[in-house]
Scaffold this motif. Structure first.
Motif, PDB file in Angstrom:
ATOM      1  N   ASN A 112       0.870  -1.274  -0.123  1.00 21.05           N
ATOM      2  CA  ASN A 112       0.120  -0.223  -0.097  1.00 21.05           C
ATOM      3  C   ASN A 112       0.781   1.215   0.107  1.00 21.05           C
ATOM      4  O   ASN A 112       0.413   2.151  -0.715  1.00 21.05           O
ATOM      5  CB  ASN A 112      -0.991  -0.111   1.061  1.00 21.05           C
ATOM      6  N   GLN A 113       1.891   1.332   0.664  1.00 24.88           N
ATOM      7  CA  GLN A 113       2.774   2.322   0.841  1.00 24.88           C
ATOM      8  C   GLN A 113       3.436   2.704  -0.492  1.00 24.88           C
ATOM      9  O   GLN A 113       3.398   3.767  -1.107  1.00 24.88           O
ATOM     10  CB  GLN A 113       4.050   2.170   1.846  1.00 24.88           C
ATOM     11  N   LEU A 114       3.907   1.590  -1.157  1.00 27.62           N
ATOM     12  CA  LEU A 114       4.710   1.662  -2.472  1.00 27.62           C
ATOM     13  C   LEU A 114       3.532   2.296  -3.589  1.00 27.62           C
ATOM     14  O   LEU A 114       4.189   3.032  -4.251  1.00 27.62           O
ATOM     15  CB  LEU A 114       5.237   0.291  -2.967  1.00 27.62           C
ATOM     16  N   PHE A 115       2.432   1.745  -3.588  1.00 25.92           N
ATOM     17  CA  PHE A 115       1.298   2.070  -4.579  1.00 25.92           C
ATOM     18  C   PHE A 115       1.152   3.528  -4.184  1.00 25.92           C
ATOM     19  O   PHE A 115       1.045   4.373  -5.133  1.00 25.92           O
ATOM     20  CB  PHE A 115       0.279   1.329  -4.371  1.00 25.92           C
ATOM     21  N   ALA A 116       0.710   3.830  -2.914  1.00 27.96           N
ATOM     22  CA  ALA A 116       0.694   5.244  -2.688  1.00 27.96           C
ATOM     23  C   ALA A 116       1.614   6.212  -3.016  1.00 27.96           C
ATOM     24  O   ALA A 116       1.267   7.394  -3.707  1.00 27.96           O
ATOM     25  CB  ALA A 116       0.176   5.264  -1.101  1.00 27.96           C
ATOM     26  N   ARG A 117       3.002   5.900  -2.779  1.00 28.29           N
ATOM     27  CA  ARG A 117       4.072   6.692  -3.287  1.00 28.29           C
ATOM     28  C   ARG A 117       4.003   6.855  -4.956  1.00 28.29           C
ATOM     29  O   ARG A 117       4.150   8.113  -5.254  1.00 28.29           O
ATOM     30  CB  ARG A 117       5.355   5.938  -2.849  1.00 28.29           C
ATOM     31  N   TRP A 118       3.524   5.988  -5.483  1.00 26.35           N
ATOM     32  CA  TRP A 118       3.652   5.894  -6.921  1.00 26.35           C
ATOM     33  C   TRP A 118       2.519   6.927  -7.279  1.00 26.35           C
ATOM     34  O   TRP A 118       2.708   8.013  -8.204  1.00 26.35           O
ATOM     35  CB  TRP A 118       3.356   4.761  -7.555  1.00 26.35           C
ATOM     36  N   ALA A 119       1.370   6.900  -6.659  1.00 30.91           N
ATOM     37  CA  ALA A 119       0.075   7.866  -6.909  1.00 30.91           C
ATOM     38  C   ALA A 119       0.442   9.216  -6.632  1.00 30.91           C
ATOM     39  O   ALA A 119       0.119   9.890  -7.373  1.00 30.91           O
ATOM     40  CB  ALA A 119      -1.057   6.970  -6.378  1.00 30.91           C
ATOM     41  N   ALA A 120       0.984   9.089  -5.529  1.00 35.03           N
ATOM     42  CA  ALA A 120       1.340  10.745  -4.804  1.00 35.03           C
ATOM     43  C   ALA A 120       2.480  11.334  -5.963  1.00 35.03           C
ATOM     44  O   ALA A 120       2.178  12.389  -6.446  1.00 35.03           O
ATOM     45  CB  ALA A 120       2.021  10.551  -3.643  1.00 35.03           C
ATOM     46  N   GLU A 121       3.243  10.706  -6.391  1.00 39.61           N
ATOM     47  CA  GLU A 121       4.296  11.317  -7.503  1.00 39.61           C
ATOM     48  C   GLU A 121       3.402  11.652  -8.804  1.00 39.61           C
ATOM     49  O   GLU A 121       3.611  12.710  -9.415  1.00 39.61           O
ATOM     50  CB  GLU A 121       5.300  10.279  -7.866  1.00 39.61           C
ATOM     51  N   GLN A 122       2.519  10.692  -9.081  1.00 32.38           N
ATOM     52  CA  GLN A 122       1.611  11.033 -10.432  1.00 32.38           C
ATOM     53  C   GLN A 122       0.802  12.456 -10.091  1.00 32.38           C
ATOM     54  O   GLN A 122       0.457  13.233 -11.050  1.00 32.38           O
ATOM     55  CB  GLN A 122       0.705   9.623 -10.781  1.00 32.38           C
ATOM     56  N   LEU A 123       0.056  12.448  -8.905  1.00 30.97           N
ATOM     57  CA  LEU A 123      -0.576  13.599  -8.303  1.00 30.97           C
ATOM     58  C   LEU A 123       0.233  14.998  -8.166  1.00 30.97           C
ATOM     59  O   LEU A 123      -0.155  16.095  -8.122  1.00 30.97           O
ATOM     60  CB  LEU A 123      -1.210  13.344  -7.354  1.00 30.97           C
ATOM     61  N   GLY A 124       1.594  14.773  -8.072  1.00 34.10           N
ATOM     62  CA  GLY A 124       2.625  15.771  -7.941  1.00 34.10           C
ATOM     63  C   GLY A 124       2.164  16.401  -6.499  1.00 34.10           C
ATOM     64  O   GLY A 124       2.434  17.554  -6.163  1.00 34.10           O
ATOM     65  N   LEU A 125       2.102  15.797  -5.373  1.00 38.94           N
ATOM     66  CA  LEU A 125       1.667  16.212  -4.147  1.00 38.94           C
ATOM     67  C   LEU A 125       2.933  16.881  -3.602  1.00 38.94           C
ATOM     68  O   LEU A 125       4.386  16.611  -3.904  1.00 38.94           O
ATOM     69  CB  LEU A 125       1.236  14.943  -3.227  1.00 38.94           C
ATOM     70  N   ARG A 126       2.619  17.968  -2.839  1.00 41.37           N
ATOM     71  CA  ARG A 126       3.809  18.432  -2.175  1.00 41.37           C
ATOM     72  C   ARG A 126       4.304  17.512  -0.811  1.00 41.37           C
ATOM     73  O   ARG A 126       3.490  16.870  -0.489  1.00 41.37           O
ATOM     74  CB  ARG A 126       3.692  19.741  -1.871  1.00 41.37           C
ATOM     75  N   PRO A 127       5.365  17.725  -0.359  1.00 41.62           N
ATOM     76  CA  PRO A 127       5.757  16.920   0.672  1.00 41.62           C
ATOM     77  C   PRO A 127       4.992  16.411   1.990  1.00 41.62           C
ATOM     78  O   PRO A 127       4.871  15.415   2.176  1.00 41.62           O
ATOM     79  CB  PRO A 127       7.141  17.508   1.309  1.00 41.62           C
ATOM     80  N   SER A 128       4.189  17.638   2.628  1.00 45.18           N
ATOM     81  CA  SER A 128       3.166  17.344   3.593  1.00 45.18           C
ATOM     82  C   SER A 128       2.066  16.575   3.190  1.00 45.18           C
ATOM     83  O   SER A 128       1.758  15.449   3.818  1.00 45.18           O
ATOM     84  CB  SER A 128       2.751  18.695   4.299  1.00 45.18           C
ATOM     85  N   ASP A 129       1.549  16.734   2.097  1.00 42.56           N
ATOM     86  CA  ASP A 129       0.518  16.077   1.470  1.00 42.56           C
ATOM     87  C   ASP A 129       0.881  14.813   0.908  1.00 42.56           C
ATOM     88  O   ASP A 129       0.183  13.913   1.200  1.00 42.56           O
ATOM     89  CB  ASP A 129       0.070  16.788   0.153  1.00 42.56           C
ATOM     90  N   TYR A 130       2.111  14.612   0.231  1.00 42.53           N
ATOM     91  CA  TYR A 130       2.625  13.434  -0.098  1.00 42.53           C
ATOM     92  C   TYR A 130       2.739  12.479   1.270  1.00 42.53           C
ATOM     93  O   TYR A 130       2.086  11.235   0.930  1.00 42.53           O
ATOM     94  CB  TYR A 130       3.836  13.395  -0.586  1.00 42.53           C
ATOM     95  N   HIS A 131       3.357  12.890   2.157  1.00 44.13           N
ATOM     96  CA  HIS A 131       3.530  11.755   3.420  1.00 44.13           C
ATOM     97  C   HIS A 131       2.007  11.576   4.145  1.00 44.13           C
ATOM     98  O   HIS A 131       1.772  10.296   4.351  1.00 44.13           O
ATOM     99  CB  HIS A 131       4.365  12.684   4.490  1.00 44.13           C
ATOM    100  N   ALA A 132       1.255  12.464   4.063  1.00 42.04           N
ATOM    101  CA  ALA A 132      -0.278  12.267   4.475  1.00 42.04           C
ATOM    102  C   ALA A 132      -1.013  10.983   3.733  1.00 42.04           C
ATOM    103  O   ALA A 132      -1.525  10.280   4.267  1.00 42.04           O
ATOM    104  CB  ALA A 132      -1.128  13.266   4.966  1.00 42.04           C
TER     105      ALA A 132
END
Length: 125
Positions: free
Chosen positions: A43-63
């Motif tokens: 789930n973490q790895l999948f979420a990291r990939w998705a967060a990168e695709q979404l271009g989330l900034r660090p605080s949003d990325y980690h949440a």
């Protein structure tokens, strides 16, 4: 005397049986722990990939990543996780198709399983 020897053997058999039962219970618990760790890592790895695709900034990325890791505790289905990412992509205008999301999910699952197996081997030595 014959009865004593027989009783003694029976006691040893029960002890052996109890030890084997305990060993199987420990093995089951260990395998369940590894399965949970693999789901959480996936789930973490999948979420990291998705967060990168979404271009989330660090605080949003980690949440975002943390929320997916917590979904392992809630035992969300694979379909629910994929749908969640698809909905987030649609809401943010990320142009991708279902196959790409599913491929990223499968890659995250494979990587997580590899990582957890490697970590378990390292801990065992």
């Amino acid at each position: 005397q014959h009865c004593f020897v027989r009783h003694g053997l029976r006691g040893n058999t029960m002890t052996t049986f109890d030890e084997r039962e305990r060993a199987f219970e420990n093995l089951f618990a260990h395998e369940e722990e590894l399965r949970f760790l693999a789901l959480s890592r996936r789930n973490q790895l999948f979420a990291r990939w998705a967060a990168e695709q979404l271009g989330l900034r660090p605080s949003d990325y980690h949440a975002f990543v943390r929320s997916f890791a917590e979904s392992a505790v809630r035992r969300e289905s694979e379909r629910a996780l994929i749908e969640r990412v698809r909905a987030d992509f649609a809401a943010e205008g990320v142009d991708t198709d279902e196959e790409r999301i599913q491929a990223a999910f499968a890659a995250a699952a494979a990587a997580a399983a590899r990582q957890i197996r490697t970590e378990a081997r390292l801990q065992a030595t």
